[in-house]
Design an enzyme around this catalytic site. Structure first.
Site, PDB file in Angstrom:
ATOM      1  N   THR A  14       0.827  -1.217   0.000  1.00  0.00           N
ATOM      2  CA  THR A  14       0.000   0.000   0.000  1.00  0.00           C
ATOM      3  C   THR A  14       0.856   1.261   0.000  1.00  0.00           C
ATOM      4  OG1 THR A  14      -1.566  -1.236   1.344  1.00  0.00           O
ATOM      5  CG2 THR A  14      -1.869   1.131   1.280  1.00  0.00           C
ATOM      6  N   VAL A  15       1.805   1.341   0.933  1.00  0.00           N
ATOM      7  CA  VAL A  15       2.585   2.576   1.055  1.00  0.00           C
ATOM      8  C   VAL A  15       3.590   2.702  -0.097  1.00  0.00           C
ATOM      9  CG1 VAL A  15       4.127   3.920   2.543  1.00  0.00           C
ATOM     10  CG2 VAL A  15       2.315   2.545   3.559  1.00  0.00           C
ATOM     11  N   LYS A 108       7.649   1.396  12.348  1.00  0.00           N
ATOM     12  CA  LYS A 108       7.631   1.753  13.775  1.00  0.00           C
ATOM     13  C   LYS A 108       8.026   0.588  14.670  1.00  0.00           C
ATOM     14  CE  LYS A 108       3.513   0.770  11.952  1.00  0.00           C
ATOM     15  NZ  LYS A 108       2.571   1.216  10.969  1.00  0.00           N
ATOM     16  N   GLU A 132       9.700   9.790   9.311  1.00  0.00           N
ATOM     17  CA  GLU A 132       8.472  10.581   9.490  1.00  0.00           C
ATOM     18  C   GLU A 132       7.206   9.727   9.333  1.00  0.00           C
ATOM     19  OE1 GLU A 132       8.304  14.285  10.154  1.00  0.00           O
ATOM     20  OE2 GLU A 132       6.573  13.169  10.863  1.00  0.00           O
ATOM     21  N   VAL A 135       5.302   7.382  12.435  1.00  0.00           N
ATOM     22  CA  VAL A 135       4.424   7.855  13.515  1.00  0.00           C
ATOM     23  C   VAL A 135       3.322   8.744  12.945  1.00  0.00           C
ATOM     24  CG1 VAL A 135       4.321   9.215  15.649  1.00  0.00           C
ATOM     25  CG2 VAL A 135       6.324   7.786  15.188  1.00  0.00           C
ATOM     26  N   GLU A 193      -2.746  -3.061   9.906  1.00  0.00           N
ATOM     27  CA  GLU A 193      -1.474  -3.784   9.746  1.00  0.00           C
ATOM     28  C   GLU A 193      -1.764  -5.160   9.145  1.00  0.00           C
ATOM     29  OE1 GLU A 193       1.619  -2.352  10.598  1.00  0.00           O
ATOM     30  OE2 GLU A 193       0.196  -0.714  10.633  1.00  0.00           O
ATOM     31  N   ASP A 204       0.571  -1.346  17.911  1.00  0.00           N
ATOM     32  CA  ASP A 204       1.001  -0.369  16.900  1.00  0.00           C
ATOM     33  C   ASP A 204       1.114   1.026  17.532  1.00  0.00           C
ATOM     34  OD1 ASP A 204       1.307   0.374  13.913  1.00  0.00           O
ATOM     35  OD2 ASP A 204      -0.313   1.675  14.601  1.00  0.00           O
ATOM     36  N   LYS A 208       4.597   3.391  18.058  1.00  0.00           N
ATOM     37  CA  LYS A 208       4.708   4.811  17.686  1.00  0.00           C
ATOM     38  C   LYS A 208       5.030   5.657  18.920  1.00  0.00           C
ATOM     39  CE  LYS A 208       1.523   4.065  13.877  1.00  0.00           C
ATOM     40  NZ  LYS A 208       0.106   3.935  13.509  1.00  0.00           N
TER      41      LYS A 208
HETATM   42  N1  HSE Z   1      -2.208   0.277  10.964  1.00  0.00           N
HETATM   43  C1  HSE Z   1      -1.802   1.613  11.162  1.00  0.00           C
HETATM   44  C2  HSE Z   1      -3.000   2.429  11.599  1.00  0.00           C
HETATM   45  C3  HSE Z   1      -1.210   2.158   9.898  1.00  0.00           C
HETATM   46  O1  HSE Z   1      -4.128   1.920  11.540  1.00  0.00           O
HETATM   47  O2  HSE Z   1      -2.845   3.555  12.010  1.00  0.00           O
HETATM   48  C4  HSE Z   1      -0.347   3.342  10.089  1.00  0.00           C
HETATM   49  O3  HSE Z   1       0.742   3.091  10.920  1.00  0.00           O
END
Ligand code: HSE
Length: 435
Positions: A14-15, A108, A132, A135, A193, A204, A208
């Site tokens: 995705t990213v 992270k 960047e 987080v 995730e 998660d 962060k």
């Molecule tokens: N799974 C994470 C969220 C993605 O839902 O914020 C971004 O780190």
């Protein structure tokens, strides 16, 4: 003409695809802002044949192994979008640093576990370790803390840092839908995730928070010092009760610097409606930093999704193109302070307590006297009568909101209530933040 900055991207999910989208849309803009053209020269991903939007990768150097990409002579910057705190991501980032490549990572989990060591290694090699995107997705929280607040010594940083959880809690509250149904939707939208228990279990957010805490307070990263509770046990009923009492439930990550050490916590929290983070709904995240000179700052934006997260990666790319080199955690890695954990009693606040009381004389009086014994004072009490008509249990629901109290007192009182024969189910307790 200045030589182009050559990027190697590991991970085209995705990213990664979002980063390719931005690089092609904004090629001219990025070259102007960075002072040189920026181009992807090599990539690595799990499946070579998978379609990736309109992007033609056939002319790029391909590596099945991200470590080989990290060592490629044809890249200046290694962009790690693989994920995971060990395995290929860690090996490849370490290899890239050792090979003298700048590193950009959205990982992270990796930083929360190995951030201090990676920062030291990057500094020793004179390369950047930029993160960047790790987080709060598209919110430039790292830059704000590291650069904008460089002259402040904040005592507190907190926020909503998981888009999936915020999306789930918002949809459950607004639409009365089940946890499982909304989670599926968040996964389909690309927010969650690979393993969504990282999201809903609070891990998660903890990853962060660990990174943000190290940056904000100039300490070594310490994930193990975080008290973590997820949102799996928050019920629709809790969300409705909270709403009727003037609160919303949010998963917050909170770090506070006390004189006795640092406190880090992740847990569902009741926040008063109308307070700034209570209006942060859906996939939006919010980060609040309390600067000692700047005052409070609230940063809000999209915390997950392809393009917001890619936007954060792009800001790291432009920084490297410009030659902006800063220590990863705001101070040279050798100067990061040892992490000192504050004792648990440091936490003081209000609590939401939901009790399913046996409907018999003396039950309420017994609860009241247990609370009094522990010095807990109540702000409000709501009784809801029978709630479970399906089982016809002879119980009444009591919702208590306490004034500020110490966490150990609440735990002690709940222990006495749970074992005293007054309640049909274990007491449900959620912390309140009056922010
Ligand atoms: N799974 C994470 C969220 C993605 O839902 O914020 C971004 O780190």
């Amino acid at each position: 003409m200045t030589n182009a900055l050559r990027l190697g991207i590991a991970g085209l999910g995705t990213v990664g695809t979002g980063v390719l989208d931005m690089l092609s849309t904004h090629a001219a803009l990025l070259a102007e802002r960075g002072g040189k053209p920026v181009s992807v020269t090599a990539v690595s991903a799990r499946s070579k044949g998978k379609p990736r939007g309109n992007h033609d990768l056939s002319k790029l150097e391909w590596h099945d192994d991200p470590v080989a990409l990290a060592n490629s002579a044809n890249i200046d910057v290694f962009i790690e979008l693989i994920g995971g705190d060990e395995g290929p991501a860690r090996k490849a980032v370490e290899a890239a640093i050792a090979a003298g490549k700048h590193v950009i990572t959205a990982n992270k989990a990796l930083l929360a576990k190995h951030g201090t060591a990676l920062a030291r290694a990057a500094e020793a090699k004179g390369v950047a370790l930029n993160y960047e995107a790790a987080v709060a997705g598209g919110i430039p929280a790292i830059k704000v803390v590291r650069e904008g607040l460089a002259g402040n010594a904040p005592r507190k940083v907190f926020g909503i840092m998981n888009g999936t959880c915020n999306y789930i809690l918002t949809k459950m509250g607004n639409e009365g839908r089940s946890f499982a149904e909304v989670l599926k939707e968040a996964q389909a939208l690309g927010y969650a995730e690979a393993d969504p228990t990282f999201d809903v279990g609070g891990f998660d957010t903890a990853h962060k928070l660990a990174v943000l805490t190290a940056l904000t307070f100039g300490t070594e990263v310490n994930l193990d010092a975080i008290t973590i509770e997820g949102i799996e046990n928050v019920t629709l009923e809790d969300i409705r009760n909270a709403a009727q009492l003037g609160y919303k439930i949010k998963l917050l990550g909170v770090a506070v610097r006390h004189d006795s050490g640092i406190e880090q916590r992740v847990h569902p929290t009741l926040v008063p409606k109308g307070s700034p983070v209570s209006d942060t709904d859906g996939v939006f995240n919010a980060v609040v930093v309390e600067g000692d000179f700047a005052g409070d700052l609230l940063l809000e934006g999209r915390g997950a999704g392809a393009h917001p997260t890619a936007s954060a990666v792009l800001s790291d790319i432009v920084d490297i193109a410009r030659g902006n080199m800063r220590p990863a955690f705001g101070v040279p890695a050798a100067s990061l302070k040892k992490y000192q954990r504050a004792p648990e009693q440091a936490h003081r606040g209000g609590f939401y307590v939901a009790l399913q009381l046996h409907d018999k004389p003396g039950a309420v009086a017994a609860i009241a006297s247990i609370l009094a014994e522990e010095g807990i004072s109540l702000e409000s009490i709501v009784q809801r009568g029978k709630t479970d008509h399906s089982t016809e249990r002879d119980t009444a629901q009591f919702i208590l909101i306490t004034h500020d109290t110490l966490e150990p007192s609440i735990r002690k009182a709940m222990g006495k209530i749970a074992t005293g024969g007054f309640v049909a189910d274990a007491p449900r307790v959620i912390r309140i933040a009056r922010i």
